[in-house]
Design an enzyme around this catalytic site. Structure first.
Site, PDB file in Angstrom:
ATOM      1  N   CYS A   8       0.864  -1.189   0.000  1.00  0.00           N
ATOM      2  CA  CYS A   8       0.000   0.000   0.000  1.00  0.00           C
ATOM      3  C   CYS A   8       0.900   1.238   0.000  1.00  0.00           C
ATOM      4  O   CYS A   8       2.080   1.151  -0.374  1.00  0.00           O
ATOM      5  CB  CYS A   8      -0.983  -0.012   1.168  1.00  0.00           C
ATOM      6  SG  CYS A   8      -0.222   0.041   2.798  1.00  0.00           S
ATOM      7  N   ASN A  11       2.257   1.477   4.404  1.00  0.00           N
ATOM      8  CA  ASN A  11       2.567   0.214   5.111  1.00  0.00           C
ATOM      9  C   ASN A  11       2.243   0.307   6.611  1.00  0.00           C
ATOM     10  O   ASN A  11       2.908  -0.328   7.434  1.00  0.00           O
ATOM     11  CB  ASN A  11       4.032  -0.222   4.893  1.00  0.00           C
ATOM     12  CG  ASN A  11       4.317  -1.667   5.321  1.00  0.00           C
ATOM     13  OD1 ASN A  11       5.410  -1.986   5.769  1.00  0.00           O
ATOM     14  ND2 ASN A  11       3.356  -2.544   5.194  1.00  0.00           N
ATOM     15  N   CYS A  13      -1.458   0.790   7.379  1.00  0.00           N
ATOM     16  CA  CYS A  13      -2.894   0.490   7.470  1.00  0.00           C
ATOM     17  C   CYS A  13      -3.255  -0.752   6.660  1.00  0.00           C
ATOM     18  O   CYS A  13      -3.342  -1.860   7.196  1.00  0.00           O
ATOM     19  CB  CYS A  13      -3.729   1.690   7.005  1.00  0.00           C
ATOM     20  SG  CYS A  13      -3.525   3.169   8.035  1.00  0.00           S
ATOM     21  N   ARG A  14      -3.465  -0.585   5.357  1.00  0.00           N
ATOM     22  CA  ARG A  14      -4.025  -1.679   4.556  1.00  0.00           C
ATOM     23  C   ARG A  14      -3.107  -2.887   4.412  1.00  0.00           C
ATOM     24  O   ARG A  14      -3.530  -4.036   4.623  1.00  0.00           O
ATOM     25  CB  ARG A  14      -4.425  -1.156   3.166  1.00  0.00           C
ATOM     26  CG  ARG A  14      -5.567  -0.170   3.198  1.00  0.00           C
ATOM     27  CD  ARG A  14      -5.697   0.595   1.905  1.00  0.00           C
ATOM     28  NE  ARG A  14      -4.564   1.502   1.711  1.00  0.00           N
ATOM     29  CZ  ARG A  14      -4.363   2.247   0.644  1.00  0.00           C
ATOM     30  NH1 ARG A  14      -5.222   2.182  -0.361  1.00  0.00           N
ATOM     31  NH2 ARG A  14      -3.326   3.048   0.571  1.00  0.00           N
ATOM     32  N   SER A  15      -1.845  -2.652   4.012  1.00  0.00           N
ATOM     33  CA  SER A  15      -1.004  -3.826   3.736  1.00  0.00           C
ATOM     34  C   SER A  15      -0.596  -4.610   4.978  1.00  0.00           C
ATOM     35  O   SER A  15      -0.557  -5.846   4.919  1.00  0.00           O
ATOM     36  CB  SER A  15       0.195  -3.471   2.850  1.00  0.00           C
ATOM     37  OG  SER A  15       1.085  -2.587   3.487  1.00  0.00           O
ATOM     38  N   ASP A 124      -8.218   3.845   0.852  1.00  0.00           N
ATOM     39  CA  ASP A 124      -7.293   4.302   1.888  1.00  0.00           C
ATOM     40  C   ASP A 124      -8.092   4.758   3.106  1.00  0.00           C
ATOM     41  O   ASP A 124      -8.855   5.714   3.015  1.00  0.00           O
ATOM     42  CB  ASP A 124      -6.469   5.458   1.305  1.00  0.00           C
ATOM     43  CG  ASP A 124      -5.408   5.956   2.270  1.00  0.00           C
ATOM     44  OD1 ASP A 124      -5.438   5.566   3.452  1.00  0.00           O
ATOM     45  OD2 ASP A 124      -4.548   6.732   1.823  1.00  0.00           O
TER      46      ASP A 124
HETATM   47  P1  4NP Z   1      -1.857   2.824   4.019  1.00  0.00           P
HETATM   48  O1  4NP Z   1      -2.519   4.171   4.587  1.00  0.00           O
HETATM   49  O2  4NP Z   1      -1.291   3.134   2.667  1.00  0.00           O
HETATM   50  O3  4NP Z   1      -3.035   1.879   3.960  1.00  0.00           O
HETATM   51  O4  4NP Z   1      -0.801   2.396   5.030  1.00  0.00           O
HETATM   52  C1  4NP Z   1      -1.830   5.377   4.678  1.00  0.00           C
HETATM   53  C2  4NP Z   1      -0.889   5.562   5.660  1.00  0.00           C
HETATM   54  C3  4NP Z   1      -0.235   6.777   5.773  1.00  0.00           C
HETATM   55  C4  4NP Z   1      -0.515   7.798   4.882  1.00  0.00           C
HETATM   56  C5  4NP Z   1      -1.447   7.596   3.880  1.00  0.00           C
HETATM   57  C6  4NP Z   1      -2.104   6.393   3.781  1.00  0.00           C
HETATM   58  N1  4NP Z   1       0.140   9.042   5.019  1.00  0.00           N
HETATM   59  O5  4NP Z   1      -0.196   9.965   4.242  1.00  0.00           O
HETATM   60  O6  4NP Z   1       1.006   9.190   5.885  1.00  0.00           O
END
Ligand code: 4NP
Length: 158
Positions: A8, A11, A13-15, A124
């Site tokens: 993702c 790294n 949240c989703r992954s 997201d």
């Molecule tokens: P992820 O979510 O891609 O599912 O881990 C996010 C985590 C952090 C951010 C964006 C999305 N960020 O902008 O810091």
């Protein structure tokens, strides 16, 4: 060994949710020694950090502890080393294709393995509330079963 990498943006949240969920499924299926599961982010914002507290809470609600995971950034070597490189959304997939530098890139959208979901992207959840993380969990669980079936078709029968 079959190697699976979930990717993702951050790294956190989703992954890592996908990693924890799929590893749990693989272990319960008795394939823990056969399938290696990992996750990474396309960006470097959260290297070394544990998953987001909301992601940990959502996973704990399903009996899975992902508190021990740590964020890392995806590398070009990952694209060669992993049999499955599974992006959460099209933006992640484009970033992976860019990382491959125009060479062959086997990365694809994880939700291609989903059976129920109408969408092909895991949204997201970072800027939303807890319900977004539950929605992510449901999408990941759907695709995880399809992915496991795909892997089992590739394994020699015992
Ligand atoms: P992820 O979510 O891609 O599912 O881990 C996010 C985590 C952090 C951010 C964006 C999305 N960020 O902008 O810091």
């Amino acid at each position: 060994m079959i190697r699976v990498l979930f990717v993702c943006l951050g790294n956190i949240c989703r992954s890592p949710m996908a990693e924890g969920l799929f590893r749990d499924l693989v272990v319960r299926r008795g394939l823990g020694e056969v399938v290696h599961v990992d996750s990474a982010g396309t960006h470097d914002y959260h290297i070394g950090e544990p998953p987001d507290a909301r992601a940990r809470l959502a996973m704990a609600g399903h009996g899975i502890d992902i508190g021990g995971l740590a964020g890392r950034q995806v590398t070009a070597a990952d694209l060669r080393d992993f049999d499955y490189v599974l992006a959460m959304d099209r933006s992640n997939l484009e970033n992976l294709q860019r990382l491959a530098g125009g060479g062959p890139c086997a990365a694809r959208l994880f939700l291609e393995f989903a059976r129920e979901a109408k969408t092909r992207e895991v949204p997201d959840p970072y800027y939303g509330g807890p319900e977004g993380f539950e929605r992510v969990y449901a999408l990941l669980e759907d695709a995880a079963h399809g992915l496991l079936a795909d892997i089992e078709r590739r394994l020699p029968r015992t």
